[in-house]
Design a protein around this motif. Structure first.
Motif, PDB file in Angstrom:
ATOM      1  N   SER A 133      28.441   5.514  -7.055  1.00 19.27           N
ATOM      2  CA  SER A 133      27.697   5.231  -8.291  1.00 19.27           C
ATOM      3  C   SER A 133      26.332   5.884  -8.187  1.00 19.27           C
ATOM      4  CB  SER A 133      27.553   3.727  -8.533  1.00 19.27           C
ATOM      5  OG  SER A 133      26.824   3.127  -7.477  1.00 19.27           O
ATOM      6  N   ALA A 134      25.771   6.238  -9.344  1.00 23.60           N
ATOM      7  CA  ALA A 134      24.459   6.884  -9.384  1.00 23.60           C
ATOM      8  C   ALA A 134      23.351   5.843  -9.247  1.00 23.60           C
ATOM      9  CB  ALA A 134      24.306   7.654 -10.688  1.00 23.60           C
ATOM     10  N   ALA A 135      22.205   6.294  -8.782  1.00 22.99           N
ATOM     11  CA  ALA A 135      21.009   5.451  -8.698  1.00 22.99           C
ATOM     12  C   ALA A 135      20.030   5.878  -9.780  1.00 22.99           C
ATOM     13  CB  ALA A 135      20.369   5.573  -7.328  1.00 22.99           C
ATOM     14  N   TYR A 136      19.284   4.928 -10.298  1.00 18.52           N
ATOM     15  CA  TYR A 136      18.247   5.258 -11.277  1.00 18.52           C
ATOM     16  C   TYR A 136      16.888   5.284 -10.573  1.00 18.52           C
ATOM     17  CZ  TYR A 136      17.806   0.144 -11.328  1.00 18.52           C
ATOM     18  OH  TYR A 136      17.667  -1.165 -10.962  1.00 18.52           O
ATOM     19  N   PRO A 137      15.926   6.015 -11.120  1.00 15.25           N
ATOM     20  CA  PRO A 137      14.614   6.119 -10.470  1.00 15.25           C
ATOM     21  C   PRO A 137      13.987   4.746 -10.217  1.00 15.25           C
ATOM     22  CG  PRO A 137      14.799   7.763 -12.192  1.00 15.25           C
ATOM     23  CD  PRO A 137      16.002   6.880 -12.322  1.00 15.25           C
ATOM     24  N   TRP A 138      13.498   4.549  -9.015  1.00 16.51           N
ATOM     25  CA  TRP A 138      12.821   3.340  -8.544  1.00 16.51           C
ATOM     26  C   TRP A 138      13.767   2.152  -8.403  1.00 16.51           C
ATOM     27  CZ3 TRP A 138       8.915   5.249  -6.405  1.00 16.51           C
ATOM     28  CH2 TRP A 138       8.207   6.302  -6.990  1.00 16.51           C
ATOM     29  N   GLN A 139      15.054   2.424  -8.321  1.00 14.10           N
ATOM     30  CA  GLN A 139      16.030   1.358  -8.063  1.00 14.10           C
ATOM     31  C   GLN A 139      15.774   0.772  -6.667  1.00 14.10           C
ATOM     32  OE1 GLN A 139      20.436   1.765  -8.935  1.00 14.10           O
ATOM     33  NE2 GLN A 139      20.521   1.999  -6.701  1.00 14.10           N
ATOM     34  N   TYR A 140      15.615  -0.554  -6.611  1.00 15.93           N
ATOM     35  CA  TYR A 140      15.403  -1.283  -5.358  1.00 15.93           C
ATOM     36  C   TYR A 140      14.227  -0.720  -4.540  1.00 15.93           C
ATOM     37  CZ  TYR A 140      20.044  -3.075  -6.494  1.00 15.93           C
ATOM     38  OH  TYR A 140      21.119  -3.647  -7.137  1.00 15.93           O
ATOM     39  N   VAL A 141      13.153  -0.403  -5.258  1.00 10.90           N
ATOM     40  CA  VAL A 141      11.933   0.069  -4.609  1.00 10.90           C
ATOM     41  C   VAL A 141      10.774  -0.795  -5.068  1.00 10.90           C
ATOM     42  CG1 VAL A 141      10.302   1.981  -4.339  1.00 10.90           C
ATOM     43  CG2 VAL A 141      12.765   2.448  -4.438  1.00 10.90           C
ATOM     44  N   ARG A 142       9.989  -1.267  -4.104  1.00  8.86           N
ATOM     45  CA  ARG A 142       8.739  -1.960  -4.428  1.00  8.86           C
ATOM     46  C   ARG A 142       7.627  -0.911  -4.452  1.00  8.86           C
ATOM     47  NH1 ARG A 142       6.695  -5.958  -0.872  1.00  8.86           N
ATOM     48  NH2 ARG A 142       5.536  -6.673  -2.685  1.00  8.86           N
ATOM     49  N   LYS A 143       7.112  -0.650  -5.637  1.00  7.42           N
ATOM     50  CA  LYS A 143       6.122   0.416  -5.793  1.00  7.42           C
ATOM     51  C   LYS A 143       4.737  -0.059  -5.340  1.00  7.42           C
ATOM     52  CE  LYS A 143       6.594   2.612  -9.793  1.00  7.42           C
ATOM     53  NZ  LYS A 143       6.866   2.830 -11.233  1.00  7.42           N
ATOM     54  N   VAL A 144       3.904   0.916  -5.022  1.00 12.02           N
ATOM     55  CA  VAL A 144       2.512   0.617  -4.650  1.00 12.02           C
ATOM     56  C   VAL A 144       1.876  -0.275  -5.714  1.00 12.02           C
ATOM     57  CG1 VAL A 144       0.216   1.610  -4.364  1.00 12.02           C
ATOM     58  CG2 VAL A 144       2.188   2.722  -3.305  1.00 12.02           C
ATOM     59  N   GLY A 145       1.230  -1.358  -5.281  1.00  9.50           N
ATOM     60  CA  GLY A 145       0.533  -2.228  -6.217  1.00  9.50           C
ATOM     61  C   GLY A 145       1.422  -3.176  -6.997  1.00  9.50           C
ATOM     62  N   GLU A 146       2.669  -3.336  -6.588  1.00  9.23           N
ATOM     63  CA  GLU A 146       3.558  -4.233  -7.330  1.00  9.23           C
ATOM     64  C   GLU A 146       3.006  -5.653  -7.363  1.00  9.23           C
ATOM     65  OE1 GLU A 146       7.776  -6.053  -6.198  1.00  9.23           O
ATOM     66  OE2 GLU A 146       7.977  -3.980  -6.902  1.00  9.23           O
ATOM     67  N   THR A 205       0.822  -1.207   0.000  1.00 10.34           N
ATOM     68  CA  THR A 205       0.000   0.000   0.000  1.00 10.34           C
ATOM     69  C   THR A 205       0.860   1.262   0.000  1.00 10.34           C
ATOM     70  OG1 THR A 205      -0.111  -0.087   2.411  1.00 10.34           O
ATOM     71  CG2 THR A 205      -1.903  -1.137   1.185  1.00 10.34           C
ATOM     72  N   PHE A 206       2.169   1.101   0.000  1.00  4.99           N
ATOM     73  CA  PHE A 206       3.085   2.240   0.004  1.00  4.99           C
ATOM     74  C   PHE A 206       4.340   1.842  -0.769  1.00  4.99           C
ATOM     75  CE2 PHE A 206       3.591  -0.371   3.771  1.00  4.99           C
ATOM     76  CZ  PHE A 206       4.943  -0.677   3.759  1.00  4.99           C
ATOM     77  N   HIS A 207       5.100   2.839  -1.225  1.00  3.61           N
ATOM     78  CA  HIS A 207       6.392   2.560  -1.841  1.00  3.61           C
ATOM     79  C   HIS A 207       7.328   2.059  -0.745  1.00  3.61           C
ATOM     80  CE1 HIS A 207       4.815   4.346  -5.369  1.00  3.61           C
ATOM     81  NE2 HIS A 207       5.026   5.616  -5.054  1.00  3.61           N
ATOM     82  N   ALA A 208       7.897   0.868  -0.946  1.00  5.84           N
ATOM     83  CA  ALA A 208       8.698   0.241   0.103  1.00  5.84           C
ATOM     84  C   ALA A 208      10.113  -0.042  -0.386  1.00  5.84           C
ATOM     85  CB  ALA A 208       8.046  -1.066   0.553  1.00  5.84           C
ATOM     86  N   ALA A 209      11.054   0.078   0.529  1.00  7.63           N
ATOM     87  CA  ALA A 209      12.442  -0.256   0.215  1.00  7.63           C
ATOM     88  C   ALA A 209      12.556  -1.753  -0.034  1.00  7.63           C
ATOM     89  CB  ALA A 209      13.360   0.162   1.360  1.00  7.63           C
ATOM     90  N   ALA A 210      13.271  -2.119  -1.095  1.00  4.93           N
ATOM     91  CA  ALA A 210      13.469  -3.531  -1.423  1.00  4.93           C
ATOM     92  C   ALA A 210      14.849  -4.022  -1.016  1.00  4.93           C
ATOM     93  CB  ALA A 210      13.260  -3.757  -2.922  1.00  4.93           C
ATOM     94  N   MET A 211      15.657  -3.151  -0.432  1.00  4.06           N
ATOM     95  CA  MET A 211      16.989  -3.506   0.041  1.00  4.06           C
ATOM     96  C   MET A 211      17.290  -2.707   1.305  1.00  4.06           C
ATOM     97  SD  MET A 211      18.742  -5.671  -1.888  1.00  4.06           S
ATOM     98  CE  MET A 211      18.588  -6.422  -3.511  1.00  4.06           C
TER      99      MET A 211
END
Length: 235
Positions: free
Chosen positions: A94-107, A27-33
């Motif tokens: 190193s740079a991060a890209y958008p939504w790297q290691y993020v579990r988005k809402v509704g994944e 139900t929320f954007h969650a860290a995947a790492m």
């Protein structure tokens, strides 16, 4: 008919109607790492040769797997790739890209999405999907009741024998136990019925009683041949 059951008690039952998710999972954007949450575009251009220092609490936020992403962040850098500098700084190479290691809402599940169709046999894995989609109770089809009427004057019940062997001309009544187990395994509810001897009136009364009761299936065991005591066909 329909029964409404807790989802955890509904395994093996049949859905009475389609089931749709009430809310998304997650139900929320969650860290995947485990690591630091950052805004990806603030890390662009970072390399081993051009490392970047980020201020903890403003540009970088320590997070663990599964935690909500802090407001304004959209990427996670693994803790293994982070160097802590003092109490309020971290260095990345190193740079991060958008939504790297993020579990988005509704994944996993999106609100209003179909989770299970009608006429689906609920499996253990479905329970997790239902609960994560906000479904805590579920309408299922009522299990049909099936009564097995064993007939035959030669029959004896296992309970009546104790540890003794059947006498001459006696037969252990086992058909209803086998049929009952098959009924239960096939999604029905087996209703026990006592043995009925080879007597037309008593068999007829047993069948009438079963018809008047809340049964959807009535099975009579034996008595349908052409012997002198075969009454089932006539009943």
């Amino acid at each position: 008919g329909e029964d409404t059951l807790p989802v955890s008690a509904a395994v093996g039952r049949i859905t009475a109607q389609p089931v749709f998710a009430k809310f998304s999972a997650p139900t929320f954007h969650a860290a995947a790492m485990d690591g630091i949450a950052v805004t990806a575009d603030r890390t662009f251009g970072t390399t081993v040769d051009k490392p970047k220092r980020l201020e903890v609490g403003k540009e970088a936020f320590f997070v663990n797997t599964g935690q909500p992403m802090p407001e304004g962040t959209n990427a996670v850098i693994m803790i293994e790739q982070v160097q802590v500098e003092g109490e309020d700084g971290v260095i990345i190479e190193s740079a991060a890209y958008p939504w790297q290691y993020v579990r988005k809402v509704g994944e996993d599940i999106v609100a209003t999405e179909l989770i299970l169709p009608q006429n689906h046999c609920i499996r253990p894995y479905d329970v997790g999907a239902l609960l994560n989609g906000g479904i805590f109770t579920i309408p299922v089809k009522t299990r049909p009741k099936a009564v097995v009427i064993p007939t035959g004057s030669e029959l004896v019940s296992p309970a009546s024998l104790g540890n003794q062997a059947p006498g001459p001309g006696q037969v252990v009544e086992s058909n209803s136990a086998v049929l009952g187990a098959l009924i239960n395994a096939s999604g029905g509810d087996h209703v026990d019925h006592p043995i009925v001897p080879d007597d037309y009136g008593r068999i007829l009364n047993a069948v009438k009683t079963a018809v008047d009761a809340d049964n959807q299936v009535i099975i009579i065991s034996a008595g349908s041949s052409a012997g002198s005591e075969d009454y089932t066909a006539a009943v």
